[in-house]
Design an enzyme around this catalytic site. Sequence first.
Site, PDB file in Angstrom:
ATOM      1  N   ARG A  59       0.780  -1.239   0.256  1.00 28.21           N
ATOM      2  CA  ARG A  59      -0.111  -0.187  -0.047  1.00 28.21           C
ATOM      3  C   ARG A  59       0.938   1.262  -0.007  1.00 28.21           C
ATOM      4  O   ARG A  59       0.349   2.438  -0.477  1.00 28.21           O
ATOM      5  CB  ARG A  59      -1.029  -0.047   1.193  1.00 28.21           C
ATOM      6  CG  ARG A  59      -2.311  -1.128   1.103  1.00 28.21           C
ATOM      7  CD  ARG A  59      -2.929  -1.151   2.184  1.00 28.21           C
ATOM      8  NE  ARG A  59      -2.071  -2.014   3.134  1.00 28.21           N
ATOM      9  CZ  ARG A  59      -2.425  -2.841   3.959  1.00 28.21           C
ATOM     10  NH1 ARG A  59      -3.441  -3.532   3.377  1.00 28.21           N
ATOM     11  NH2 ARG A  59      -1.733  -3.526   4.698  1.00 28.21           N
ATOM     12  N   GLU A  96       5.659 -10.324  14.219  1.00 29.13           N
ATOM     13  CA  GLU A  96       5.040 -11.022  15.676  1.00 29.13           C
ATOM     14  C   GLU A  96       5.667 -12.559  15.813  1.00 29.13           C
ATOM     15  O   GLU A  96       6.088 -12.855  16.876  1.00 29.13           O
ATOM     16  CB  GLU A  96       3.525 -10.767  15.751  1.00 29.13           C
ATOM     17  CG  GLU A  96       3.071 -10.644  17.027  1.00 29.13           C
ATOM     18  CD  GLU A  96       1.690 -10.096  16.950  1.00 29.13           C
ATOM     19  OE1 GLU A  96       1.172  -9.708  15.934  1.00 29.13           O
ATOM     20  OE2 GLU A  96       0.913 -10.607  17.869  1.00 29.13           O
TER      21      GLU A  96
HETATM   22  P1  AMP Z   1       4.513  -2.314  11.500  1.00 24.53           P
HETATM   23  O1  AMP Z   1       5.868  -2.685  10.924  1.00 24.53           O
HETATM   24  O2  AMP Z   1       3.902  -2.921  12.676  1.00 24.53           O
HETATM   25  O3  AMP Z   1       4.686  -0.621  11.818  1.00 24.53           O
HETATM   26  O4  AMP Z   1       3.381  -2.469  10.256  1.00 24.53           O
HETATM   27  C1  AMP Z   1       3.464  -1.665   9.360  1.00 24.53           C
HETATM   28  C2  AMP Z   1       2.777  -2.341   7.892  1.00 24.53           C
HETATM   29  O5  AMP Z   1       1.819  -3.398   8.184  1.00 24.53           O
HETATM   30  C3  AMP Z   1       2.283  -1.254   7.191  1.00 24.53           C
HETATM   31  O6  AMP Z   1       2.613  -1.500   5.758  1.00 24.53           O
HETATM   32  C4  AMP Z   1       0.692  -1.639   7.339  1.00 24.53           C
HETATM   33  O7  AMP Z   1       0.421  -1.620   5.697  1.00 24.53           O
HETATM   34  C5  AMP Z   1       0.382  -2.954   7.927  1.00 24.53           C
HETATM   35  N1  AMP Z   1      -0.305  -2.882   9.056  1.00 24.53           N
HETATM   36  C6  AMP Z   1      -0.055  -3.164  10.362  1.00 24.53           C
HETATM   37  N2  AMP Z   1      -0.814  -2.962  11.301  1.00 24.53           N
HETATM   38  C7  AMP Z   1      -1.952  -2.578  10.763  1.00 24.53           C
HETATM   39  C8  AMP Z   1      -3.470  -2.266  11.031  1.00 24.53           C
HETATM   40  N3  AMP Z   1      -3.949  -2.395  12.063  1.00 24.53           N
HETATM   41  N4  AMP Z   1      -4.098  -1.896  10.006  1.00 24.53           N
HETATM   42  C9  AMP Z   1      -3.761  -1.664   8.587  1.00 24.53           C
HETATM   43  N5  AMP Z   1      -2.477  -2.048   8.017  1.00 24.53           N
HETATM   44  C10 AMP Z   1      -1.723  -2.516   9.226  1.00 24.53           C
END
Ligand code: AMP
Length: 173
Positions: A59, A96
Amino acid sequence: MKQLKKRIRNIPDFPKKGIQFKDITTLLSDPSSFQRAIDLMAHRHFHEGIDAVVGVEARGFIMGAAMAYKLGTGVLLVRKPGKLPFRTVSATYDLEYGKDRLEIHADAIRPGMRVIVADDVLATGGTMAAVAGLLDKLGAEIVECCFLAELTDLKGREKLKGRKVFSLLKFNE
Ligand code: AMP
């Protein structure tokens, strides 16, 4: 901003229990919301000599490409493993459960290039921290890590300490 926030659909327990998934497709499909969001994310950088916008699969490509078009720069792609055809450099990061890897073409960045890195959602910050580390390694100057939305409770900014972080819309769950 309230109007834009309302355009993001919350899906509880997707893709698994306990996750509040921010579905941005409902904002993207609304012409004036999409245009306004991109304008607000991009306009702050008009006179900052940005060389390129980096989009993070998948995205982040939408945010990155639209911002790059607005700023008149190129867009660089950070992709999942095995997708880029030329020589790549990669960063491995923790999920995770287990690990993941992201790649960029080895010749995508010229040292000193001023870039913005774009993604849709800042959650735990692990993805952006890995991408930023990769860009550091290649000698890019990261002007900003830019997100459409931020899940503030997950404290992703802590993983991006010392970096400039901007998010247009903030959610606390
Ligand atoms: P992070 O590495 O945890 O910051 O996750 C980032 C990536 O995961 C982003 O590219 C988002 O597209 C996706 N992502 C993680 N959590 C969510 C959420 N609650 N809603 C939508 N997209 C998420």
